[in-house]
Design a protein around this motif. Structure first.
Motif, PDB file in Angstrom:
ATOM      1  N   GLY A  16       0.817  -0.868   0.331  1.00  0.00           N
ATOM      2  CA  GLY A  16      -0.427   0.302  -0.150  1.00  0.00           C
ATOM      3  C   GLY A  16       0.743   1.461   0.052  1.00  0.00           C
ATOM      4  O   GLY A  16       2.666   1.175  -0.063  1.00  0.00           O
ATOM      5  N   SER A  48      -2.114  -9.116  -2.642  1.00  0.00           N
ATOM      6  CA  SER A  48      -1.383  -9.510  -3.885  1.00  0.00           C
ATOM      7  C   SER A  48      -0.515 -10.879  -3.569  1.00  0.00           C
ATOM      8  O   SER A  48       0.008 -11.375  -2.716  1.00  0.00           O
ATOM      9  CB  SER A  48      -0.738  -8.789  -4.079  1.00  0.00           C
ATOM     10  OG  SER A  48      -1.041  -7.136  -4.069  1.00  0.00           O
ATOM     11  N   TYR A 411       7.753   9.242  11.519  1.00  0.00           N
ATOM     12  CA  TYR A 411       7.905   7.763  11.469  1.00  0.00           C
ATOM     13  C   TYR A 411       8.393   6.480  12.064  1.00  0.00           C
ATOM     14  O   TYR A 411       8.584   5.728  12.721  1.00  0.00           O
ATOM     15  CB  TYR A 411       7.172   7.353  10.028  1.00  0.00           C
ATOM     16  CG  TYR A 411       5.477   6.903  10.170  1.00  0.00           C
ATOM     17  CD1 TYR A 411       5.020   5.871  10.627  1.00  0.00           C
ATOM     18  CD2 TYR A 411       4.985   8.234   9.425  1.00  0.00           C
ATOM     19  CE1 TYR A 411       3.536   6.284  10.345  1.00  0.00           C
ATOM     20  CE2 TYR A 411       3.778   8.468   8.692  1.00  0.00           C
ATOM     21  CZ  TYR A 411       2.557   7.152   9.562  1.00  0.00           C
ATOM     22  OH  TYR A 411       1.863   6.977   9.415  1.00  0.00           O
TER      23      TYR A 411
HETATM   24  P1  NAP Z   1      -3.716   1.542   0.374  1.00  0.00           P
HETATM   25  O1  NAP Z   1      -2.616   1.988  -0.482  1.00  0.00           O
HETATM   26  O2  NAP Z   1      -5.598   1.698  -0.240  1.00  0.00           O
HETATM   27  O3  NAP Z   1      -2.948  -0.054   0.538  1.00  0.00           O
HETATM   28  C1  NAP Z   1      -3.824  -0.911   1.368  1.00  0.00           C
HETATM   29  C2  NAP Z   1      -3.041  -2.347   1.330  1.00  0.00           C
HETATM   30  O4  NAP Z   1      -4.192  -3.457   2.969  1.00  0.00           O
HETATM   31  C3  NAP Z   1      -2.973  -2.895   0.516  1.00  0.00           C
HETATM   32  O5  NAP Z   1      -1.375  -3.129   0.834  1.00  0.00           O
HETATM   33  C4  NAP Z   1      -3.589  -3.945   0.113  1.00  0.00           C
HETATM   34  O6  NAP Z   1      -3.060  -5.306  -0.625  1.00  0.00           O
HETATM   35  C5  NAP Z   1      -3.725  -4.270   1.579  1.00  0.00           C
HETATM   36  N1  NAP Z   1      -5.578  -4.904   1.256  1.00  0.00           N
HETATM   37  C6  NAP Z   1      -6.429  -4.369   1.698  1.00  0.00           C
HETATM   38  N2  NAP Z   1      -7.229  -5.795   1.243  1.00  0.00           N
HETATM   39  C7  NAP Z   1      -7.228  -6.451   2.493  1.00  0.00           C
HETATM   40  C8  NAP Z   1      -6.870  -8.264   3.018  1.00  0.00           C
HETATM   41  N3  NAP Z   1      -8.025  -8.802   2.615  1.00  0.00           N
HETATM   42  N4  NAP Z   1      -5.831  -8.852   3.697  1.00  0.00           N
HETATM   43  C9  NAP Z   1      -4.958  -8.334   3.566  1.00  0.00           C
HETATM   44  N5  NAP Z   1      -3.701  -7.409   3.011  1.00  0.00           N
HETATM   45  C10 NAP Z   1      -5.147  -6.336   2.402  1.00  0.00           C
HETATM   46  O7  NAP Z   1      -3.698   2.442   2.028  1.00  0.00           O
HETATM   47  P2  NAP Z   1      -2.257   3.460   2.258  1.00  0.00           P
HETATM   48  O8  NAP Z   1      -2.464   4.464   1.670  1.00  0.00           O
HETATM   49  O9  NAP Z   1      -1.522   2.136   3.034  1.00  0.00           O
HETATM   50  O10 NAP Z   1      -3.743   2.995   3.768  1.00  0.00           O
HETATM   51  C11 NAP Z   1      -3.252   1.648   4.847  1.00  0.00           C
HETATM   52  C12 NAP Z   1      -3.582   2.686   5.664  1.00  0.00           C
HETATM   53  O11 NAP Z   1      -2.821   3.470   6.581  1.00  0.00           O
HETATM   54  C13 NAP Z   1      -4.859   2.798   6.058  1.00  0.00           C
HETATM   55  O12 NAP Z   1      -5.761   2.978   7.352  1.00  0.00           O
HETATM   56  C14 NAP Z   1      -5.473   4.517   5.985  1.00  0.00           C
HETATM   57  O13 NAP Z   1      -6.772   5.434   6.920  1.00  0.00           O
HETATM   58  C15 NAP Z   1      -3.728   4.198   7.541  1.00  0.00           C
HETATM   59  N6  NAP Z   1      -3.308   5.684   6.622  1.00  0.00           N
HETATM   60  C16 NAP Z   1      -2.680   5.854   5.415  1.00  0.00           C
HETATM   61  C17 NAP Z   1      -1.381   7.330   5.486  1.00  0.00           C
HETATM   62  C18 NAP Z   1      -1.500   7.575   4.167  1.00  0.00           C
HETATM   63  O14 NAP Z   1      -0.420   8.245   3.600  1.00  0.00           O
HETATM   64  N7  NAP Z   1      -1.390   6.750   2.637  1.00  0.00           N
HETATM   65  C19 NAP Z   1      -1.223   7.956   6.804  1.00  0.00           C
HETATM   66  C20 NAP Z   1      -2.347   7.790   7.130  1.00  0.00           C
HETATM   67  C21 NAP Z   1      -2.635   6.299   7.620  1.00  0.00           C
HETATM   68  P3  NAP Z   1      -3.385  -5.618  -1.327  1.00  0.00           P
HETATM   69  O15 NAP Z   1      -2.171  -4.321  -2.516  1.00  0.00           O
HETATM   70  O16 NAP Z   1      -2.209  -7.113  -1.962  1.00  0.00           O
HETATM   71  O17 NAP Z   1      -4.450  -5.277  -2.299  1.00  0.00           O
END
Ligand code: NAP
Length: 481
Positions: A16, A48, A411
């Protein structure tokens, strides 16, 4: 600080955005700085279907580009040797068996960190499945990314679910603001110096402003943002932490619970809002088109007529002996005129003046958390020449310049703290839920309220109504002072 605790980090959501943009680059920096145990391993996990090489190819293309300093091919080559990958779908219990085997196969591991960088809807199931394979033993720590719920009830539900499998001291709830050097420095400023603390109360301070302003708009993230809004995204967590660090009493020590006990007391001393008092004390804003930029309602994937707030200002009051009568103004917004996170303490005026009064202005302490990390104390100095005029001048310290040295990204600091079992910079359950309790009347008011948010032009300092919120008390926002 040198950390040499051995660890296995199981990184859920490894493919992600957060993992690629922040977590892996920060682990790389810790590796280069020699802060990771040589045997420490990172096991990327997501849905994945990839093998180790396939995942590394993704890391090469998606994470490496976010390393902005200290990059070298040889360090990178040694860093990625730590990385392995396993396909685990959180919703499939059988996938956890292989995960359990893989982690347990490493006998020398002293502790296991499970970082859940996935949507919160997966937290309960992930914890349940981890427990089934023994990955909730005392040497396992679980990190929960924000948002931890969307209101008090959903937050309590997540906490209750996770608590079925992990003890509170195993749970690390992230608020990355707490990892910021400058916010920790606030505690040093207050509690490692003799000169601030005696003045840090309602006898000497007239009002406090806490600001997190972003210049960016919502851009392509309309779908996420529209169901979140500024209150959930920034106020309940980051601004509340800034408020706690500014207003808390001196903890008995810097131990996790000593600090967190004091923070909870601040939140619990906040004068509760009611659905009615929200109309008086809270401003909901939304940016409008200006200077060739879209308004919020024109952004991609934002539903027509959305009331979602991109700006919030709150007048909060802390009902304790130290702060009674001192308004704390909190605000955050997108598409504001500047990008800044700062704490401003406005001191009271002198009772009388012997210098020429027209130019006197009360002292003001400005603690900037970003973009620079600085402290400015506005004092009166005499204007050179004849006459008795004084004018405000800043005594200014820029930490980045005065105290050189590598600044860890928030982080990185937090990841190292989890590996080392240091909980002080993570939210405890009662703290988080108290913060939700405080903002709930705002959510309830807004759910019913048919009045559209106050508009403010893109790249301005917010709606006129927020100016009036302070003007009512005879105050002005910092940029107007
Ligand atoms: P993202 O890009 O949408 O990535 C989601 C991740 O979750 C992917 O690795 C996906 O894997 C995995 N996933 C989804 N369904 C799954 C399942 N059933 N089993 C196992 N893995 C699964 O999200 P993100 O932006 O990285 O954010 C992740 C978390 O951090 C969220 O709660 C978000 O609110 C929080 N957050 C993010 C940020 C940021 O800057 N991005 C900042 C603060 C907090 P696949 O790709 O293999 O499907």
């Amino acid at each position: 600080m040198n950390t040499q605790t051995n660890f296995d980090m199981v990184l859920f959501g490894a493919t992600g955005d957060l993992a690629m943009r922040k977590l892996l680059p920060c682990l790389y920096q810790a590796h280069v700085a020699g802060l990771l145990h040589p045997e420490g391993r990172i096991l990327g996990v997501s849905r994945s279907e990839l093998d180790g090489a396939g995942f590394l190819a993704k890391v090469e293309s998606n994470a490496k580009i976010h390393i902005k300093q200290n990059f070298s091919d040889s360090q990178w080559a040694s860093f990625i040797k730590r990385i392995d990958y396993l396909t685990v779908d959180v919703t499939r219990a059988e996938h956890f068996e292989a995960l359990g085997e893989k982690v347990k196969a490493r006998r020398q591991t002293e502790n296991v960190v499970v970082y859940l960088s996935t949507a919160p809807k997966f937290f309960a199931q992930a914890c349940e499945n981890l427990a089934k394979v023994g990955l909730n033993a005392d040497n396992v720590r679980v990190v929960l990314e924000k948002p931890l719920g969307t209101d008090l009830q959903s937050s309590q539900q997540i906490n209750t679910d996770v608590a079925k499998y992990f003890k509170e001291e195993q749970i690390y709830r992230i608020d990355h603001y707490l990892g910021k050097e400058s916010l920790q420095n606030l505690l040093a400023l207050r509690f490692a110096n003799i000169m601030f603390e005696p003045l840090w109360n309602n006898k000497y301070i007239a009002s406090v402003q806490l600001t997190i302003a972003e210049q960016l708009g919502v851009e392509e993230r309309g779908e996420f943002y529209d169901i979140t809004g500024a209150l959930r995204d920034m106020v309940q967590n980051h601004l509340m932490q800034m408020l706690c660090m500014t207003a808390m009493e001196r903890p008995a020590s810097l131990d996790a619970d000593a600090v967190r006990d004091e923070k909870v007391k601040v939140i619990k001393s906040l004068k509760p809002l009611t659905v009615e008092s929200v109309n008086e004390n809270v401003i909901r804003g939304q940016y409008t088109a200006a200077e060739g930029m879209n308004g919020y309602l024109q952004e991609t994937d934002v539903p027509a007529g959305s009331f979602t707030e991109t700006y919030v200002a709150i007048k909060a009051e802390i009902e304790n002996e130290r702060w009674a009568g001192v308004p704390f103004y909190l605000r955050t917004g997108k598409r504001m005129a500047g990008k800044v996170a700062e704490i401003v303490l406005n001191f009271r005026d002198l009772d009388s003046h012997i210098f020429d009064g027209s130019q006197t202005a009360p002292n003001r302490l400005v603690i900037e958390l970003q973009p620079s990390e600085s402290v400015r104390l506005y004092t009166q100095v005499k204007t050179p020449g004849a006459g008795n005029n004084v004018e405000p001048t800043a005594l200014s310290v820029d930490m980045g310049k005065e105290i050189p040295g590598r600044r860890q990204e928030a982080y990185e600091r937090l990841l190292l703290d989890v590996i080392n079992g240091k909980l002080a910079l993570f939210n405890r359950r009662d703290e988080l839920e108290a913060a939700w309790e405080y903002v709930m009347p705002i959510l309830e008011n807004w759910a019913e309220n048919t009045q559209a948010p106050h508009g403010y032009p893109a790249h301005s300092w917010g709606p006129e109504a927020a100016r009036e919120l302070l003007a009512r008390d005879g105050n002005r926002w910092h940029e107007e002072q």
